[in-house]
Scaffold this motif. Structure first.
Motif, PDB file in Angstrom:
ATOM      1  N   UNK A  88       0.831  -1.195   0.000  1.00 36.19           N
ATOM      2  CA  UNK A  88       0.000   0.000   0.000  1.00 36.19           C
ATOM      3  C   UNK A  88       0.875   1.258   0.000  1.00 36.19           C
ATOM      4  N   UNK A  89       1.889   1.244   0.877  1.00 35.67           N
ATOM      5  CA  UNK A  89       2.774   2.408   0.983  1.00 35.67           C
ATOM      6  C   UNK A  89       3.511   2.653  -0.328  1.00 35.67           C
ATOM      7  N   UNK A  90       4.024   1.593  -0.943  1.00 38.66           N
ATOM      8  CA  UNK A  90       4.824   1.767  -2.155  1.00 38.66           C
ATOM      9  C   UNK A  90       3.953   2.158  -3.347  1.00 38.66           C
ATOM     10  N   UNK A  91       2.762   1.577  -3.445  1.00 40.77           N
ATOM     11  CA  UNK A  91       1.898   1.899  -4.582  1.00 40.77           C
ATOM     12  C   UNK A  91       1.460   3.367  -4.514  1.00 40.77           C
ATOM     13  N   UNK A  92       1.462   3.922  -3.316  1.00 42.88           N
ATOM     14  CA  UNK A  92       1.032   5.319  -3.170  1.00 42.88           C
ATOM     15  C   UNK A  92       2.150   6.317  -3.498  1.00 42.88           C
ATOM     16  N   UNK A  93       3.401   5.833  -3.625  1.00 39.47           N
ATOM     17  CA  UNK A  93       4.532   6.750  -3.847  1.00 39.47           C
ATOM     18  C   UNK A  93       4.325   7.701  -5.041  1.00 39.47           C
TER      19      UNK A  93
END
Lengths: 289, 322
Positions: free
Chosen positions: B124-129
């Motif tokens: 989730x964190x990386x896809x939001x970058x």
């Protein structure tokens, strides 16, 4: 009987494992798509020209490692100034959005007065109508106020842009605060101002943080208003600075990649620190909406 | 948005029931900064733009009232109309591509994340970058990657045997708009993903347990129970996509393609048209009145979209108490 059961159980377990693998395959694939372009730019910014072109996908090696791009950016571009401009604009706008937004939200959630509902609706309009549509008149207004090419013009516009959503989120939250504490404070003889600053503000601190992270992204990343209101050398923000720097240095790939990385890295560092806050903020807002 | 309005009205009702706290000076002090800044720098410019669009500039600098003359020029004058309809059409294509790629992709990712897989938080964190990055940066990053000069995209496609499919998409009239749209999808898919993810999390477990006891498969649970429950969120995602289309899309196209929407206006959208009209470009002299007219048309188009959403879509969606 028991063998049938175990076969079925095994098949169920295999099915679950297969499904889990499928879930991970999709998520992992998309995660790679999401971060690969960022990685490749940052990686190549640490290479020399030959390294960038002959092996763009490789990690920098001793022969290809180089920081010449960063050297060019730091000497030719005025990025330190652009950074401080972006920082000033973002921090001051955020401060005003949070302070004024909290004050207005407090008034709307705490007191009964005639225009309460009307004002609430009036402020919510700003969430639906993008402020950019008024650009023509905003520029004229800034010319009249002699604020063109000042950071103040950007701060005013971003504050106006950020207030509606901040007021909306904060009002929603403040309505859930217990009245007893405030009434106690009143009995103790605190003025309405002190009640706001000393009782209410500390209670809404977590929501303020959420609103801050939420409002920060569009301000830091905006290109439109810096381009139109403050494009002078002294007032350029990072986003505009990078945009124009790249325009001038299109052939110097190391410099282009380095300037992009310089713009990306601080955002990534901040995100790494605040990602939990940011994500819980977005999801909390969504549950309410 | 009606629920926002309803909430505002409900809020005033509860407020009215509350004890009066004497004087109103402090209320005015609390409200004044917000109301002033918002009115002066957001609402007034909008109204002033609408007003400016009803005037025509004269060579001596004065302005003459011409009613809807500018709108007639924009819609019917051969030179203007071709640019206007082209830009509007491109905006609608942009919206369409976001609706069929970005939002279903966001839904898929959110649905998978809501199954709480291991490392879900990391994904989730990386896809939001990408969503956090400036559109300018995103634009250049993709321009470099897709560039035939650098050859990263071409090289990677060749590696999997698809090299023959590669084309300098951003530079070709047929594919430039689609390429730009997909870059925008890549950047913003995190937003629908997060909104839908949050909505999926808010579905009560008892409901899903009951469905499981009834023997529904995971897919059926998603299709028959979860999806209907999150329809209001999908509606919000759609209207946010529509509004974003007319605002933030400018930054991306301006950074990748410049203000003329090349090649041959194939990526020209309302934002670039407004910018060009207002400030002028090459052979064209800037015109605040026509610029204000384009901005006002954008305002009406957004208004039409929001109205359709409020009356047509949102009314029909049942809201379940969760």
């Amino acid at each position: 009987m028991s063998t049938v059961d175990t076969t079925r159980a095994r098949r169920g377990r295999m099915g679950r494992l297969g499904a889990a693998a499928g879930v991970h395959a999709v998520l992992l694939a998309y995660t790679i798509i999401a971060i690969f372009p960022v990685l490749i730019v940052v990686l190549n910014s640490f290479k020399n020209r030959r390294g960038i072109f002959t092996e763009p996908l490789a990690l920098p090696r001793t022969e290809t490692f180089s920081v010449e791009g960063y050297a060019t950016v730091l000497t030719e571009g005025n990025f330190l100034l652009y950074y401080s401009n972006s920082l000033i604009v973002t921090v001051v706008s955020l401060f005003l959005i949070l302070l004024f937004g909290a004050m207005a939200a407090h008034a709307l959630s705490e007191y009964r007065f005639k225009l309460n509902a009307l004002l609430g609706v009036y402020l919510i309009l700003g969430i639906m109508v993008p402020i950019r549509l008024g650009t023509v008149a905003i520029l004229q207004l800034m010319v009249d106020l002699s604020l063109v090419n000042t950071l103040i013009s950007l701060i005013l516009v971003y504050t106006a842009q950020g207030l509606p959503i901040a007021v909306f989120i904060l009002t929603e939250f403040m309505r859930t605060l217990s009245r007893d504490i405030k009434d106690c404070a009143r009995v103790d003889g605190l003025s309405e101002y002190r009640i706001f600053f000393e009782v209410v503000l500390p209670l809404v601190r977590p929501v303020l943080a959420t609103v801050a992270v939420f409002s920060m992204i569009p301000i830091w990343n905006d290109l439109w208003f810096p381009l139109i209101l403050a494009s002078s050398d002294a007032t350029k923000t990072v986003t505009l600075g990078v945009q124009q720097f790249i325009g001038q240095y299109t052939v110097n790939w190391s410099a282009v990649l380095a300037s992009l990385s310089i713009a990306i890295l601080p955002v990534l560092v901040l995100y790494a620190i605040f990602s939990r806050q940011l994500i819980s903020g977005i999801t909390a807002g969504a549950v309410k909406g | 948005m009606t629920e926002i309005v309803e909430q505002a009205i409900g809020r005033s009702r509860t407020a009215r029931r509350r004890r009066k706290t004497g004087g109103i000076t402090h209320i005015a002090v609390f409200l004044a900064p917000t109301v002033l800044i918002y009115s002066i720098f957001s609402i007034y410019p909008l109204i002033e733009s609408l007003r400016l669009s009803l005037f025509d500039g004269q060579p001596d600098g004065s302005a003459v009232w011409i009613g809807l003359g500018n709108y007639a020029t924009l819609l019917f004058d051969a030179n203007w109309a071709v640019r206007f309809w082209n830009a509007l059409w491109n905006n609608l294509i942009l919206f369409f591509i976001h609706m069929i790629v970005q939002n279903p992709l966001g839904l898929l990712l959110a649905a998978l994340l809501s199954l709480a897989p291991r490392f879900g938080g990391t994904y989730r964190t990386l896809i939001f970058v990408p969503t956090l990055l400036s559109v300018v940066i995103v634009g250049f990053v993709w321009e470099l990657i897709l560039s035939p000069l650098w050859g990263v995209a071409e090289g990677m496609m060749s590696a999997v045997g698809l090299g023959w499919l590669y084309a300098p998409w951003l530079g070709l009239e047929d594919s430039a708009l689609t390429a730009v749209s997909l870059i925008s999808v890549w950047q913003y898919v995190g937003i629908p993903m997060m909104l839908i993810y949050a909505a999926l999390l808010s579905i009560p477990d008892e409901l899903l347990d009951a469905a499981r006891v009834d023997g529904l498969s995971g897919f059926a649970i998603f299709w028959k129970i979860k999806l209907p429950l999150i329809l209001p969120t999908l509606g919000i995602v759609a209207i946010l996509t529509y509004i974003g289309n007319f605002t933030s899309a400018f930054d991306l196209i301006y950074s990748i393609q410049g203000v003329l929407g090349p090649p041959d206006y194939s990526t020209d959208i309302m934002g670039t048209l407004m910018f060009r009209t207002f400030f002028g470009q090459q052979t064209q002299i800037g015109d605040i009145h026509m610029g204000a007219t384009v901005a006002s048309m954008m305002f009406f188009i957004i208004l039409i979209g929001v109205t359709i959403y409020l009356l047509g879509v949102q009314r029909r969606l049942t809201r379940y108490e969760m």
